[in-house]
Design a protein around this motif. Sequence first.
Motif, short mmCIF file in Angstrom:
data_model
loop_
_atom_site.label_atom_id
_atom_site.label_comp_id
_atom_site.label_asym_id
_atom_site.label_seq_id
_atom_site.Cartn_x
_atom_site.Cartn_y
_atom_site.Cartn_z
N ASN A 91 0.82 -1.22 0.00
CA ASN A 91 0.00 0.00 0.00
C ASN A 91 0.86 1.27 0.00
O ASN A 91 1.94 1.30 0.58
CB ASN A 91 -0.92 0.02 1.22
CG ASN A 91 -1.88 -1.15 1.22
OD1 ASN A 91 -2.25 -1.67 0.17
ND2 ASN A 91 -2.29 -1.58 2.40
N TRP A 92 0.33 2.31 -0.64
CA TRP A 92 1.01 3.60 -0.73
C TRP A 92 0.09 4.71 -0.26
O TRP A 92 -1.14 4.57 -0.32
CB TRP A 92 1.43 3.88 -2.18
CG TRP A 92 2.64 3.09 -2.60
CD1 TRP A 92 2.69 1.76 -2.93
CD2 TRP A 92 3.98 3.59 -2.71
NE1 TRP A 92 3.98 1.40 -3.25
CE2 TRP A 92 4.79 2.50 -3.11
CE3 TRP A 92 4.56 4.83 -2.52
CZ2 TRP A 92 6.16 2.63 -3.34
CZ3 TRP A 92 5.93 4.98 -2.73
CH2 TRP A 92 6.71 3.87 -3.13
N CYS A 93 0.69 5.81 0.17
CA CYS A 93 -0.08 6.93 0.70
C CYS A 93 0.27 8.26 0.06
O CYS A 93 1.43 8.54 -0.24
CB CYS A 93 0.13 7.08 2.21
SG CYS A 93 -0.67 5.79 3.18
N TYR A 94 -0.77 9.06 -0.12
CA TYR A 94 -0.63 10.50 -0.31
C TYR A 94 -0.94 11.12 1.04
O TYR A 94 -1.87 10.69 1.74
CB TYR A 94 -1.65 11.02 -1.33
CG TYR A 94 -1.61 10.34 -2.68
CD1 TYR A 94 -0.78 10.81 -3.69
CD2 TYR A 94 -2.43 9.24 -2.96
CE1 TYR A 94 -0.76 10.21 -4.95
CE2 TYR A 94 -2.42 8.63 -4.19
CZ TYR A 94 -1.58 9.12 -5.19
OH TYR A 94 -1.57 8.51 -6.43
N ILE A 95 -0.21 12.16 1.42
CA ILE A 95 -0.40 12.80 2.71
C ILE A 95 -0.81 14.25 2.49
O ILE A 95 -0.20 14.95 1.68
CB ILE A 95 0.88 12.77 3.57
CG1 ILE A 95 1.51 11.37 3.59
CG2 ILE A 95 0.60 13.28 4.98
CD1 ILE A 95 0.73 10.33 4.32
N ALA A 96 -1.83 14.71 3.22
CA ALA A 96 -2.20 16.12 3.24
C ALA A 96 -2.18 16.58 4.69
O ALA A 96 -2.70 15.88 5.58
CB ALA A 96 -3.59 16.33 2.65
N VAL A 97 -1.56 17.72 4.94
CA VAL A 97 -1.44 18.22 6.31
C VAL A 97 -1.80 19.70 6.34
O VAL A 97 -1.72 20.41 5.34
CB VAL A 97 -0.02 18.01 6.88
CG1 VAL A 97 0.38 16.56 6.83
CG2 VAL A 97 1.01 18.88 6.15
N HIS A 98 -2.18 20.15 7.53
CA HIS A 98 -2.50 21.56 7.74
C HIS A 98 -1.78 22.06 8.98
O HIS A 98 -1.77 21.39 10.00
CB HIS A 98 -4.01 21.74 7.91
CG HIS A 98 -4.45 23.14 8.19
ND1 HIS A 98 -5.37 23.45 9.17
CD2 HIS A 98 -4.09 24.33 7.63
CE1 HIS A 98 -5.57 24.76 9.19
NE2 HIS A 98 -4.81 25.31 8.26
N SER A 99 -1.15 23.23 8.88
CA SER A 99 -0.58 23.93 10.03
C SER A 99 0.40 23.05 10.80
O SER A 99 1.39 22.59 10.25
CB SER A 99 -1.72 24.44 10.92
OG SER A 99 -1.28 25.36 11.86
N ALA A 100 0.13 22.76 12.07
CA ALA A 100 1.04 21.94 12.87
C ALA A 100 1.08 20.49 12.42
O ALA A 100 1.96 19.74 12.84
CB ALA A 100 0.65 22.01 14.35
N GLY A 101 0.18 20.09 11.55
CA GLY A 101 0.28 18.78 10.93
C GLY A 101 1.56 18.63 10.13
O GLY A 101 2.09 17.53 9.94
N ASP A 102 2.08 19.77 9.65
CA ASP A 102 3.36 19.81 8.96
C ASP A 102 4.48 19.36 9.90
O ASP A 102 5.38 18.58 9.51
CB ASP A 102 3.60 21.24 8.46
CG ASP A 102 4.85 21.41 7.62
OD1 ASP A 102 5.42 20.40 7.15
OD2 ASP A 102 5.28 22.57 7.43
N LEU A 103 4.45 19.83 11.14
CA LEU A 103 5.43 19.38 12.13
C LEU A 103 5.27 17.90 12.42
O LEU A 103 6.26 17.18 12.58
CB LEU A 103 5.27 20.18 13.43
CG LEU A 103 5.89 21.57 13.47
CD1 LEU A 103 5.49 22.29 14.75
CD2 LEU A 103 7.41 21.51 13.36
#
Length: 294
Positions: A91-103
Amino acid sequence: MTIRTAVLAATATAALLVAPEASATNYSLWIHGKNGGGTQRGNYADFSNWGPSTVSAGVNKKAVNWDGRQKISVENFRIRDALDCFCTGTNWCYIAVHSAGDLQIGYALSMYGGSARYKKNAVPNSTGVCGNTDGTTQVGWNIKWVDVASGAGGGSELADNGEWATSDPIVGDLVTSTARGMFNHNTTRSAWFYMFAGAKGTAYSGILSGQDDEAVAYHSTGGVSVKGGFCNPGDWFCDGTLNTGTAATSNGKAKWSYHTVSFRDDGENHNHYQNGNWENIVGVVRADMATYAY
């Protein structure tokens, strides 16, 4: 060929080379930032932080919910649980993050992306932990890329100056010097971070350096390796222009490795807040995920 299309081609080839012990599945993981509303930790179907779960936001989307009031290091296990669940084996993933999700994703990749991870079956229990497949391990996770909506990887001057009047431990992590020194931001395990930088600030956000989205400034949302006042082209009283792509700022300040600016808010139309409805800079990233994460 753009960086994104090159990544798509390379990961597609890699997937073909994986032994067909199980059918490969792609997932889109969404990692929220500070606070995170009333999300249920371990429940990958709870998109209440983002907006209606019926909205298209990438293939097989999963909400990676963590206690957004806590320190990054304390709650990072929840991000690693999700990566283990959906981004190992075939399995493979695309990741989307916001704000502190970047950390959170940066910390996971830098600190744990070189470690042995058990291959998981993508069937989470009530705490968000998945079972092993065959008992074998792999190094790190299978990640195609990371889309970053107004990332706080470089921290925020609002934390520096006590503008967030709260005792939540996460605020200490968002101090610019702390965020930048927390881990090696250049160590992404070759995963590209596509930065989407909002610029619809307000008068009270003047404490932030250069262009900002009311909460985080371009030095952070643009993935610049040093703090500074960076702006859109033609703006006055700035240290330099935040250039798109991987190019350094106009005054020669480099971005972190594997960081590229995909969207710079030249029209100053997007602030930091999704308002429980996929709005503003999160909406721009949602559209990108809906188009490219398949």
